[in-house]
Design a protein around this motif. Structure first.
Motif, short mmCIF file in Angstrom:
data_model
loop_
_atom_site.label_atom_id
_atom_site.label_comp_id
_atom_site.label_asym_id
_atom_site.label_seq_id
_atom_site.Cartn_x
_atom_site.Cartn_y
_atom_site.Cartn_z
N UNK A 167 -13.11 9.62 -24.92
CA UNK A 167 -12.21 9.40 -23.79
C UNK A 167 -12.60 10.15 -22.51
N UNK A 168 -11.83 11.20 -22.12
CA UNK A 168 -12.10 11.87 -20.83
C UNK A 168 -13.09 13.02 -20.93
N UNK A 169 -13.54 13.33 -22.15
CA UNK A 169 -14.24 14.59 -22.37
C UNK A 169 -15.52 14.75 -21.54
N UNK A 170 -16.31 13.67 -21.47
CA UNK A 170 -17.60 13.79 -20.78
C UNK A 170 -17.37 13.95 -19.27
N UNK A 171 -16.41 13.20 -18.75
CA UNK A 171 -16.08 13.32 -17.32
C UNK A 171 -15.62 14.74 -17.02
N UNK A 172 -14.76 15.28 -17.89
CA UNK A 172 -14.24 16.65 -17.66
C UNK A 172 -15.37 17.68 -17.70
N UNK A 173 -16.29 17.49 -18.65
CA UNK A 173 -17.41 18.43 -18.73
C UNK A 173 -18.26 18.33 -17.47
N UNK A 174 -18.50 17.10 -17.01
CA UNK A 174 -19.30 16.90 -15.79
C UNK A 174 -18.65 17.59 -14.60
N UNK A 175 -17.33 17.44 -14.47
CA UNK A 175 -16.61 18.06 -13.34
C UNK A 175 -16.75 19.59 -13.42
N UNK A 176 -16.58 20.13 -14.65
CA UNK A 176 -16.68 21.59 -14.81
C UNK A 176 -18.10 22.07 -14.49
N UNK A 177 -19.10 21.30 -14.89
CA UNK A 177 -20.49 21.72 -14.65
C UNK A 177 -20.82 21.68 -13.16
N UNK A 178 -20.38 20.61 -12.51
CA UNK A 178 -20.65 20.54 -11.06
C UNK A 178 -19.91 21.67 -10.34
N UNK A 179 -18.69 21.96 -10.81
CA UNK A 179 -17.90 23.06 -10.23
C UNK A 179 -18.59 24.40 -10.39
N UNK A 180 -19.36 24.54 -11.48
CA UNK A 180 -20.08 25.80 -11.73
C UNK A 180 -21.39 25.86 -10.95
N UNK A 181 -21.74 24.75 -10.30
CA UNK A 181 -22.92 24.75 -9.45
C UNK A 181 -24.11 23.96 -9.98
N UNK A 182 -23.94 23.27 -11.10
CA UNK A 182 -25.07 22.53 -11.67
C UNK A 182 -25.21 21.13 -11.05
#
Ligand SMILES: Cc1cc2nc3c(=O)[nH]c(=O)nc-3n(C[C@H](O)[C@H](O)[C@H](O)COP(=O)(O)O)c2cc1C
Length: 269
Positions: A92-107
């Protein structure tokens, strides 16, 4: 280029998938294990690639993993690979959420994937993706890592849209049956809040205390689990050498009935 594997993996499947991808990219990599509480802060240099691999809980990226990821910051230019591992139902939303968190961390997220791992609630009576990731899954993960490594070596890598990864296609009646069964379980608060421990089997080895990612089992009091801390990840159940711990999830028969057919892993780079 320095390679890191960041993982949160109570029952070890997310870690195995992440390790295979990391090995595909580089023979040596540094492990940052978020499974233990209170991870150290870490700054990732610009010339790095970081694989982040974590499980799906209730269609979301595992919450403790996202919380603990806040201790990791990337310098501009650092590349990220987003991996979620799920128990053969859906992510479901897990991959999108991980992507958002990673971009937020600067990746810059340059690759991603959704892999199958044995469901935390899988048991002998209701096996769900039992034994996965298996040899074939890990071979695929290794090849994906190699392909990422080759792409990084060209210097021509672009960010990817993780939403382009295909979600699993289940027969509509399986999804309907699961959703209505799950709603009933939740409405009746039928799911036990913690695993149970059999005092007569427990050998007080402390393994459960050591593997619990949320410190819900105190050393010396292994047969008691703090329900407010327990995330029902089943790390203690799978690690117990005396089979003294069990978690009889009412979701297990429902998952077994509706999501037993083998699902493929999906990746994007
Ligand atoms: C609380 C909880 C919720 C879960 N929710 C889902 C889910 O929504 N979809 C799914 O396919 N698997 C779900 N799973 C299964 C895990 O995603 C799967 O077993 C994963 O491989 C566990 O990762 P680990 O071995 O790194 O701990 C859930 C597991 C737990 C403990």
């Amino acid at each position: 280029m320095k390679t890191y594997l960041v993982t949160f993996s109570p029952t070890g499947t997310s870690r195995k998938v992440g390790e295979a991808v990391a090995r595909g990219i580089s023979e040596t990599y540094e492990l940052i294990d978020l499974t233990r509480p209170r991870p150290a802060e870490k700054e990732i240099s610009a010339d790095s690639v970081v694989i982040i691999s974590l499980p799906v809980y209730g269609g979301h990226a595992a919450r403790p993993a996202l919380e603990r990821m806040k201790n990791i910051r990337a310098r501009s230019g650092a590349k990220g690979v987003a991996l979620v591992v799920y128990g053969n139902r859906d992510y479901e939303n897990a991959l999108t959420e991980l992507g958002v968190a990673m971009r937020g961390a600067g990746f810059a997220v340059v690759a991603g994937g959704a892999f199958i791992g044995e469901h935390s609630y899988s048991c002998a009576r209701y096996p769900i993706a039992s034994g996965r990731p298996d040899r074939s899954d890990l071979g695929q993960a290794l090849r994906v890592g190699r392909a990422i490594g080759e792409k990084l070596a060209t210097g021509k890598v672009a960010e990817v849209e993780l939403e382009r990864i295909e979600r699993p296609a289940d027969p509509p009646e399986a999804t309907r049956r699961f959703k209505s069964g799950a709603a009933k379980i939740l409405a009746a608060s039928q799911a036990p809040r913690t695993p149970t421990a059999d005092e007569s089997r427990c050998i007080r080895c402390g393994r459960c205390t050591a593997v619990c990612p949320t410190e819900a089992i105190a050393g010396g009091d292994e047969c008691h689990t703090d329900a407010d801390r327990c995330i029902r990840c089943c790390a203690c159940v799978k690690a117990c050498p005396a089979r003294a711990r069990s978690y009889d999830s009412p979701f297990a028969p429902l998952l077994f009935l509706n999501f037993s057919a083998r699902k493929p892993n999906r990746t994007l780079l």
